[in-house]
Design a protein around this motif. Structure first.
Motif, PDB file in Angstrom:
ATOM      1  N   ASP A  29       1.974 -12.863  -0.912  1.00 31.82           N
ATOM      2  CA  ASP A  29       3.005 -13.838  -0.561  1.00 31.82           C
ATOM      3  C   ASP A  29       4.410 -13.308  -0.861  1.00 31.82           C
ATOM      4  O   ASP A  29       5.330 -13.494  -0.064  1.00 31.82           O
ATOM      5  CB  ASP A  29       2.786 -15.163  -1.302  1.00 31.82           C
ATOM      6  CG  ASP A  29       1.607 -15.951  -0.753  1.00 31.82           C
ATOM      7  OD1 ASP A  29       1.203 -15.699   0.408  1.00 31.82           O
ATOM      8  OD2 ASP A  29       1.086 -16.808  -1.483  1.00 31.82           O
ATOM      9  N   ASP A  30       4.582 -12.655  -2.005  1.00 28.37           N
ATOM     10  CA  ASP A  30       5.891 -12.082  -2.334  1.00 28.37           C
ATOM     11  C   ASP A  30       6.261 -10.981  -1.347  1.00 28.37           C
ATOM     12  O   ASP A  30       7.411 -10.902  -0.897  1.00 28.37           O
ATOM     13  CB  ASP A  30       5.908 -11.545  -3.764  1.00 28.37           C
ATOM     14  CG  ASP A  30       6.039 -12.647  -4.814  1.00 28.37           C
ATOM     15  OD1 ASP A  30       6.260 -13.817  -4.432  1.00 28.37           O
ATOM     16  OD2 ASP A  30       5.916 -12.327  -6.016  1.00 28.37           O
ATOM     17  N   ALA A  31       5.317 -10.138  -1.004  1.00 28.01           N
ATOM     18  CA  ALA A  31       5.585  -9.065  -0.044  1.00 28.01           C
ATOM     19  C   ALA A  31       5.979  -9.655   1.307  1.00 28.01           C
ATOM     20  O   ALA A  31       6.908  -9.168   1.962  1.00 28.01           O
ATOM     21  CB  ALA A  31       4.377  -8.147   0.085  1.00 28.01           C
TER      22      ALA A  31
ATOM     23  N   VAL B  54       9.049  11.411   4.171  1.00 24.29           N
ATOM     24  CA  VAL B  54       9.160  10.897   2.804  1.00 24.29           C
ATOM     25  C   VAL B  54       8.323   9.632   2.687  1.00 24.29           C
ATOM     26  O   VAL B  54       8.551   8.663   3.409  1.00 24.29           O
ATOM     27  CB  VAL B  54      10.629  10.600   2.432  1.00 24.29           C
ATOM     28  CG1 VAL B  54      10.720  10.019   1.032  1.00 24.29           C
ATOM     29  CG2 VAL B  54      11.476  11.860   2.530  1.00 24.29           C
ATOM     30  N   PRO B  55       7.341   9.622   1.795  1.00 28.27           N
ATOM     31  CA  PRO B  55       6.474   8.441   1.690  1.00 28.27           C
ATOM     32  C   PRO B  55       7.152   7.294   0.942  1.00 28.27           C
ATOM     33  O   PRO B  55       7.974   7.511   0.062  1.00 28.27           O
ATOM     34  CB  PRO B  55       5.277   8.955   0.899  1.00 28.27           C
ATOM     35  CG  PRO B  55       5.822  10.073   0.082  1.00 28.27           C
ATOM     36  CD  PRO B  55       6.915  10.704   0.904  1.00 28.27           C
ATOM     37  N   MET B  56       6.794   6.089   1.338  1.00 30.47           N
ATOM     38  CA  MET B  56       7.225   4.919   0.586  1.00 30.47           C
ATOM     39  C   MET B  56       6.198   4.704  -0.520  1.00 30.47           C
ATOM     40  O   MET B  56       4.994   4.745  -0.279  1.00 30.47           O
ATOM     41  CB  MET B  56       7.289   3.673   1.459  1.00 30.47           C
ATOM     42  CG  MET B  56       7.790   2.455   0.688  1.00 30.47           C
ATOM     43  SD  MET B  56       8.106   1.013   1.703  1.00 30.47           S
ATOM     44  CE  MET B  56       6.447   0.467   2.030  1.00 30.47           C
ATOM     45  N   LEU B  57       6.683   4.480  -1.709  1.00 28.90           N
ATOM     46  CA  LEU B  57       5.789   4.244  -2.838  1.00 28.90           C
ATOM     47  C   LEU B  57       5.045   2.927  -2.663  1.00 28.90           C
ATOM     48  O   LEU B  57       5.567   1.975  -2.088  1.00 28.90           O
ATOM     49  CB  LEU B  57       6.595   4.195  -4.139  1.00 28.90           C
ATOM     50  CG  LEU B  57       7.368   5.458  -4.495  1.00 28.90           C
ATOM     51  CD1 LEU B  57       8.207   5.218  -5.746  1.00 28.90           C
ATOM     52  CD2 LEU B  57       6.421   6.619  -4.687  1.00 28.90           C
ATOM     53  N   ALA B  58       3.843   2.890  -3.174  1.00 30.06           N
ATOM     54  CA  ALA B  58       3.047   1.669  -3.150  1.00 30.06           C
ATOM     55  C   ALA B  58       3.580   0.687  -4.183  1.00 30.06           C
ATOM     56  O   ALA B  58       4.156   1.082  -5.195  1.00 30.06           O
ATOM     57  CB  ALA B  58       1.585   2.001  -3.453  1.00 30.06           C
ATOM     58  N   HIS B  59       3.395  -0.583  -3.911  1.00 31.40           N
ATOM     59  CA  HIS B  59       3.811  -1.655  -4.821  1.00 31.40           C
ATOM     60  C   HIS B  59       2.636  -2.612  -5.027  1.00 31.40           C
ATOM     61  O   HIS B  59       2.706  -3.789  -4.654  1.00 31.40           O
ATOM     62  CB  HIS B  59       5.025  -2.392  -4.250  1.00 31.40           C
ATOM     63  CG  HIS B  59       6.215  -1.513  -4.087  1.00 31.40           C
ATOM     64  ND1 HIS B  59       6.418  -0.741  -2.965  1.00 31.40           N
ATOM     65  CD2 HIS B  59       7.241  -1.251  -4.916  1.00 31.40           C
ATOM     66  CE1 HIS B  59       7.540  -0.060  -3.108  1.00 31.40           C
ATOM     67  NE2 HIS B  59       8.055  -0.345  -4.288  1.00 31.40           N
ATOM     68  N   PRO B  60       1.560  -2.113  -5.637  1.00 32.42           N
ATOM     69  CA  PRO B  60       0.356  -2.936  -5.785  1.00 32.42           C
ATOM     70  C   PRO B  60       0.539  -4.136  -6.710  1.00 32.42           C
ATOM     71  O   PRO B  60      -0.270  -5.059  -6.681  1.00 32.42           O
ATOM     72  CB  PRO B  60      -0.674  -1.953  -6.361  1.00 32.42           C
ATOM     73  CG  PRO B  60       0.141  -0.908  -7.043  1.00 32.42           C
ATOM     74  CD  PRO B  60       1.409  -0.790  -6.233  1.00 32.42           C
TER      75      PRO B  60
ATOM     76  N   ALA C 221       0.803  -1.229   0.000  1.00 28.72           N
ATOM     77  CA  ALA C 221       0.000   0.000   0.000  1.00 28.72           C
ATOM     78  C   ALA C 221       0.834   1.276   0.000  1.00 28.72           C
ATOM     79  O   ALA C 221       0.360   2.330  -0.416  1.00 28.72           O
ATOM     80  CB  ALA C 221      -0.932   0.008   1.207  1.00 28.72           C
ATOM     81  N   GLY C 222       2.098   1.197   0.471  1.00 31.20           N
ATOM     82  CA  GLY C 222       2.904   2.397   0.618  1.00 31.20           C
ATOM     83  C   GLY C 222       2.469   3.169   1.846  1.00 31.20           C
ATOM     84  O   GLY C 222       1.674   2.696   2.646  1.00 31.20           O
ATOM     85  N   GLY C 223       3.001   4.375   2.000  1.00 29.48           N
ATOM     86  CA  GLY C 223       2.596   5.190   3.144  1.00 29.48           C
ATOM     87  C   GLY C 223       3.731   6.049   3.644  1.00 29.48           C
ATOM     88  O   GLY C 223       4.832   6.043   3.104  1.00 29.48           O
ATOM     89  N   ALA C 224       3.448   6.791   4.693  1.00 29.01           N
ATOM     90  CA  ALA C 224       4.446   7.681   5.292  1.00 29.01           C
ATOM     91  C   ALA C 224       4.148   7.840   6.772  1.00 29.01           C
ATOM     92  O   ALA C 224       3.072   7.487   7.244  1.00 29.01           O
ATOM     93  CB  ALA C 224       4.425   9.038   4.604  1.00 29.01           C
ATOM     94  N   GLY C 225       5.120   8.403   7.480  1.00 33.25           N
ATOM     95  CA  GLY C 225       4.902   8.746   8.866  1.00 33.25           C
ATOM     96  C   GLY C 225       5.676   7.914   9.862  1.00 33.25           C
ATOM     97  O   GLY C 225       5.957   8.383  10.951  1.00 33.25           O
ATOM     98  N   ASN C 226       6.018   6.698   9.534  1.00 33.95           N
ATOM     99  CA  ASN C 226       6.743   5.849  10.481  1.00 33.95           C
ATOM    100  C   ASN C 226       8.235   6.145  10.531  1.00 33.95           C
ATOM    101  O   ASN C 226       8.878   5.896  11.537  1.00 33.95           O
ATOM    102  CB  ASN C 226       6.537   4.371  10.144  1.00 33.95           C
ATOM    103  CG  ASN C 226       5.101   3.937  10.321  1.00 33.95           C
ATOM    104  OD1 ASN C 226       4.360   4.555  11.072  1.00 33.95           O
ATOM    105  ND2 ASN C 226       4.701   2.895   9.622  1.00 33.95           N
ATOM    106  N   TRP C 227       8.784   6.684   9.447  1.00 35.38           N
ATOM    107  CA  TRP C 227      10.218   6.927   9.359  1.00 35.38           C
ATOM    108  C   TRP C 227      10.511   8.345   8.879  1.00 35.38           C
ATOM    109  O   TRP C 227      11.551   8.599   8.291  1.00 35.38           O
ATOM    110  CB  TRP C 227      10.870   5.923   8.416  1.00 35.38           C
ATOM    111  CG  TRP C 227      10.804   4.531   8.928  1.00 35.38           C
ATOM    112  CD1 TRP C 227       9.829   3.618   8.685  1.00 35.38           C
ATOM    113  CD2 TRP C 227      11.736   3.893   9.800  1.00 35.38           C
ATOM    114  NE1 TRP C 227      10.099   2.449   9.337  1.00 35.38           N
ATOM    115  CE2 TRP C 227      11.268   2.589  10.031  1.00 35.38           C
ATOM    116  CE3 TRP C 227      12.915   4.297  10.405  1.00 35.38           C
ATOM    117  CZ2 TRP C 227      11.947   1.683  10.847  1.00 35.38           C
ATOM    118  CZ3 TRP C 227      13.587   3.389  11.209  1.00 35.38           C
ATOM    119  CH2 TRP C 227      13.109   2.105  11.425  1.00 35.38           C
ATOM    120  N   GLY C 228       9.601   9.254   9.055  1.00 36.83           N
ATOM    121  CA  GLY C 228       9.789  10.621   8.588  1.00 36.83           C
ATOM    122  C   GLY C 228       8.699  10.986   7.598  1.00 36.83           C
ATOM    123  O   GLY C 228       7.679  10.319   7.484  1.00 36.83           O
TER     124      GLY C 228
END
Length: 134
Positions: free
Chosen positions: A120-122, A109-115, A100-107
């Motif tokens: 299982d791969d994730a 800068v958002p992490m891009l989503a990887h839909p 899903a991606g998201g932001a806030g846990n590490w600052g």
């Protein structure tokens, strides 16, 4: 004669500056994957570790993350330390975050989503990351 010199000079410039199809960011990802592949896999987690490393190396993850040091995103070792122990609940939560991606846990800068990733791969990728805990 001047035309010949100009043409030769121009040709030299074009050849020396010619198109290089390699992508520096892609090369960095390959280098990071090679460096990580040299490290021994934890014996108990070697199957998840190897498959997870392969999936991470094929994706764009090493563009923003490194194993030992922060880049655009946090170092994988820091992620593994923060979310230890690697319970099924933690793996599920982080796999959802990868997709899903998201932001806030590490600052900020958002992490891009990887839909495009399967659940299982994730999860396998997260298991690899969690295996990096020191």
């Amino acid at each position: 004669m001047k035309k010949l010199i100009v043409i030769l000079s121009f040709s030299c410039v074009v050849i020396s500056c010619g198109s290089n199809d390699s992508n520096p960011a892609k090369e960095d990802r390959k280098d990071e994957a090679k460096d990580v592949a040299k490290e021994p896999a934890p014996a108990a987690k070697s199957e998840d570790y190897q498959k997870g490393l392969e999936l991470v190396a094929k994706s764009d993850c090493f563009t923003c993350h490194k194993v030992k040091e922060a880049a655009t995103g946090p170092a994988y070792e820091a992620v593994a330390a923060k979310y230890a122990p690697a319970s099924d609940e933690v793996i599920e939560k982080l796999a959802n975050k990868v997709i899903a991606g998201g932001a806030g846990n590490w600052g900020t800068v958002p992490m891009l989503a990887h839909p495009q990733l399967s659940k299982d791969d994730a999860k396998t990728m997260v298991k690899y990351i969690m295996a990096l805990k020191k």
